[in-house]
Design an enzyme around this catalytic site. Structure first.
Site, PDB file in Angstrom:
ATOM      1  N   HIS A 135      14.377  37.507 -23.836  1.00  0.00           N
ATOM      2  CA  HIS A 135      15.156  38.730 -24.041  1.00  0.00           C
ATOM      3  C   HIS A 135      14.269  39.965 -23.903  1.00  0.00           C
ATOM      4  O   HIS A 135      14.730  41.028 -23.466  1.00  0.00           O
ATOM      5  CB  HIS A 135      15.843  38.702 -25.397  1.00  0.00           C
ATOM      6  CG  HIS A 135      16.714  37.493 -25.579  1.00  0.00           C
ATOM      7  ND1 HIS A 135      17.814  37.262 -24.791  1.00  0.00           N
ATOM      8  CD2 HIS A 135      16.609  36.431 -26.417  1.00  0.00           C
ATOM      9  CE1 HIS A 135      18.374  36.110 -25.137  1.00  0.00           C
ATOM     10  NE2 HIS A 135      17.661  35.586 -26.123  1.00  0.00           N
ATOM     11  N   ASP A 159      31.692  62.643 -34.217  1.00  0.00           N
ATOM     12  CA  ASP A 159      32.487  63.850 -33.957  1.00  0.00           C
ATOM     13  C   ASP A 159      33.432  64.045 -35.140  1.00  0.00           C
ATOM     14  O   ASP A 159      33.311  63.376 -36.176  1.00  0.00           O
ATOM     15  CB  ASP A 159      33.176  63.788 -32.586  1.00  0.00           C
ATOM     16  CG  ASP A 159      34.310  62.757 -32.526  1.00  0.00           C
ATOM     17  OD1 ASP A 159      34.569  62.074 -33.546  1.00  0.00           O
ATOM     18  OD2 ASP A 159      34.925  62.637 -31.450  1.00  0.00           O
ATOM     19  N   ARG A 171      38.914  54.778 -34.741  1.00  0.00           N
ATOM     20  CA  ARG A 171      40.323  54.495 -34.469  1.00  0.00           C
ATOM     21  C   ARG A 171      40.518  53.045 -34.010  1.00  0.00           C
ATOM     22  O   ARG A 171      41.620  52.644 -33.642  1.00  0.00           O
ATOM     23  CB  ARG A 171      40.855  55.470 -33.414  1.00  0.00           C
ATOM     24  CG  ARG A 171      40.854  56.912 -33.903  1.00  0.00           C
ATOM     25  CD  ARG A 171      41.232  57.902 -32.831  1.00  0.00           C
ATOM     26  NE  ARG A 171      41.159  59.268 -33.361  1.00  0.00           N
ATOM     27  CZ  ARG A 171      40.916  60.345 -32.627  1.00  0.00           C
ATOM     28  NH1 ARG A 171      40.752  60.242 -31.323  1.00  0.00           N
ATOM     29  NH2 ARG A 171      40.848  61.538 -33.186  1.00  0.00           N
ATOM     30  N   CYS A 203      32.773  57.916 -33.017  1.00  0.00           N
ATOM     31  CA  CYS A 203      33.809  58.841 -32.569  1.00  0.00           C
ATOM     32  C   CYS A 203      35.118  58.064 -32.607  1.00  0.00           C
ATOM     33  O   CYS A 203      35.175  57.008 -33.242  1.00  0.00           O
ATOM     34  CB  CYS A 203      33.489  59.438 -31.192  1.00  0.00           C
ATOM     35  SG  CYS A 203      33.483  58.282 -29.810  1.00  0.00           S
ATOM     36  N   HIS A 242      19.462  40.100 -28.969  1.00  0.00           N
ATOM     37  CA  HIS A 242      19.194  39.919 -27.541  1.00  0.00           C
ATOM     38  C   HIS A 242      18.856  41.217 -26.807  1.00  0.00           C
ATOM     39  O   HIS A 242      18.109  41.186 -25.823  1.00  0.00           O
ATOM     40  CB  HIS A 242      20.398  39.268 -26.852  1.00  0.00           C
ATOM     41  CG  HIS A 242      20.527  37.801 -27.161  1.00  0.00           C
ATOM     42  ND1 HIS A 242      21.386  36.965 -26.493  1.00  0.00           N
ATOM     43  CD2 HIS A 242      19.891  37.029 -28.090  1.00  0.00           C
ATOM     44  CE1 HIS A 242      21.278  35.724 -26.977  1.00  0.00           C
ATOM     45  NE2 HIS A 242      20.390  35.750 -27.958  1.00  0.00           N
ATOM     46  N   THR A 283      36.812  56.248 -30.423  1.00  0.00           N
ATOM     47  CA  THR A 283      36.672  54.893 -29.861  1.00  0.00           C
ATOM     48  C   THR A 283      35.260  54.343 -29.974  1.00  0.00           C
ATOM     49  O   THR A 283      35.041  53.154 -29.732  1.00  0.00           O
ATOM     50  CB  THR A 283      37.022  54.915 -28.362  1.00  0.00           C
ATOM     51  OG1 THR A 283      36.130  55.850 -27.718  1.00  0.00           O
ATOM     52  CG2 THR A 283      38.472  55.343 -28.130  1.00  0.00           C
TER      53      THR A 283
HETATM   54  C1  RB5 Z   1      38.332  62.839 -29.677  1.00  0.00           C
HETATM   55  O1  RB5 Z   1      39.701  63.087 -29.682  1.00  0.00           O
HETATM   56  C2  RB5 Z   1      38.026  61.553 -28.961  1.00  0.00           C
HETATM   57  O2  RB5 Z   1      38.152  61.734 -27.589  1.00  0.00           O
HETATM   58  C3  RB5 Z   1      36.651  61.060 -29.314  1.00  0.00           C
HETATM   59  O3  RB5 Z   1      36.579  60.883 -30.689  1.00  0.00           O
HETATM   60  C4  RB5 Z   1      36.221  59.741 -28.717  1.00  0.00           C
HETATM   61  O4  RB5 Z   1      37.187  58.767 -28.882  1.00  0.00           O
HETATM   62  C5  RB5 Z   1      35.721  59.787 -27.338  1.00  0.00           C
HETATM   63  O5  RB5 Z   1      35.196  58.803 -26.791  1.00  0.00           O
END
Ligand code: RB5
Length: 149
Positions: free
Chosen positions: A137, A12, A113, A69, A102, A71
């Site tokens: 596996h 994203d 992030r 993205c 596995h 997270t």
């Molecule tokens: C975008 O702000 C954020 O929600 C996205 O990048 C991600 O972390 C979602 O899982």
């Protein structure tokens, strides 16, 4: 050993720079990055980008997928909705190696992030150099596959 060197990359808006760094990194190793964007930092929606990447892996067009993205979690959830996709979020190299050895993962998700670029590139390397071990596996991966039916 696969001859398909194509790896689809998607993210994203949060992870464009890291995605491009990974594309450069894997190209230097002889992989063929297939970067399907997005290219601007305009806010977008991770489900459609995870889904688009997953379709290219599930169809066999690309051997692996690397998605990102904030997270790594949301885009992983979207990718795993596609039949045949086994995608894990990794923030460490041990997990990245193990999801290949596995779980025969065909996609890797990373949170921009959560980890810095240096660790992210090491995670990618761990994922791409590990081999599926098969044996017991394989039985378990087949059990995952039957859940799709
Ligand atoms: C975008 O702000 C954020 O929600 C996205 O990048 C991600 O972390 C979602 O899982």
């Amino acid at each position: 050993m696969t001859t398909n060197k194509r790896i689809v990359l998607s993210s994203d808006h949060a992870a464009i720079e890291l995605r491009q760094a990974i594309a450069t990194h894997i190209a230097a190793q002889g992989w063929e990055p297939v970067d399907i964007g997005p290219v601007t930092t305009e806010s977008t929606h991770y489900p459609m980008h995870g889904h688009a990447a997953a379709k290219l892996v599930a169809s066999g067009d690309c051997r692996f997928g690397i998605i990102l993205c904030g997270t790594g979690q949301g885009i992983m959830m979207a990718a795993n909705k596609v039949t045949g996709i086994r995608c894990g979020v990794c923030s460490d190299t041990f997990s990245a190696r193990m999801i290949r050895q596995h779980n025969d993962a065909n996609m890797l998700s990373i949170g921009v992030r959560v980890v810095g670029e240096g660790l992210a590139l090491d995670i990618v390397d761990a994922f791409l150099t590990a081999q599926f071990e098969g044996g017991r596996h394989a039985t378990r991966v087949e059990m995952i596959e039957t859940l799709d039916q």
